[in-house]
Design an enzyme around this catalytic site. Sequence first.
Site, PDB file in Angstrom:
ATOM      1  N   HIS A 174     -28.895  19.180  58.442  1.00 14.88           N
ATOM      2  CA  HIS A 174     -30.301  18.783  58.443  1.00 14.88           C
ATOM      3  C   HIS A 174     -30.762  18.465  59.857  1.00 14.88           C
ATOM      4  CE1 HIS A 174     -30.896  18.406  54.052  1.00 14.88           C
ATOM      5  NE2 HIS A 174     -29.595  18.189  54.070  1.00 14.88           N
ATOM      6  N   GLY A 235     -32.142  16.349  51.742  1.00 23.35           N
ATOM      7  CA  GLY A 235     -33.144  16.175  52.787  1.00 23.35           C
ATOM      8  C   GLY A 235     -33.713  14.768  52.806  1.00 23.35           C
TER       9      GLY A 235
END
Length: 289
Positions: A174, A235
């Site tokens: 990420h 996320g």
Amino acid sequence: MELKFTKMHGAGNDFIVFNAIEQDLSALTADDWRALGNRQFGIGADQILLVEKPTIAGMDFKYTIYNNDGSLVENCGNGARCFVKYVYDQGLTQHLANTREVAVQIATGTMVLKLNDDGSVTVNMGAPGFVAADLPAVVDGLPTRAQAEDTLYEVQLTHGERRDISLVSMGNPHAVQIVTDVDAAPVLTEGAELEVHPMFPRRVNVGFMQVMNPHHIKVRIFERGAGETLACGTGACAAVVAGIRRGVLTSPVRVSARGGELSIAWAGTGEPVLMSGPAVTVFDGQITI
């Protein structure tokens, strides 16, 4: 080949779930996963989840994930919540001592999933990682600056603007940035560019986070291999972890995504991230491949 499936979603992040213990899916290819995930000509989903027999001792199930572009993905938090609800609803946990808590094998390790009495699901996502090479990310020569416990990497985009990003691994990679208005953020354009930026040889999930207060953020996520989704569990976890390390968030944090809300708790470096949120069954079906 006729296959039974279940359509599910977690905060709007939607999935096709297959029981690959009782059905043989070994002949399916990346083209088949793409066809199934296509919203115009298939069932339609962000990701496709397979419930399989584990290959690691002590695990209850193996959890395999495909993006709707046919690519394998290491982890999916919203999918994990749907996974545990699915195996419970389908009676696949009846042989376990605790039918509401399962240990699952994923591509990068293991996770523990718990179905709560109120119908929500809590997932132990494991401890996040911050070593760039492990994501992997190539950061040699990039300008950096420290913010609290975090290291921010300055990335230049094709139009010349620069973005400070945090790198977090939740079993998948990420890149997280803070924006002033997540609704106005150029998620589709910058997300698509950063996903395939040369610094990420295996691509990356791109997070855009707006800090509302130390216990509340709004996020939008451009997922690797799927585009922007209504929610992304890993996320959301990565955004909260990045915010805590930057010193702008304090655990626990309410995460508002476009498809719903999640609750994320993290006690700090070396500790696991705990994610709680909804898991919803939409319908059961059968499709001929």
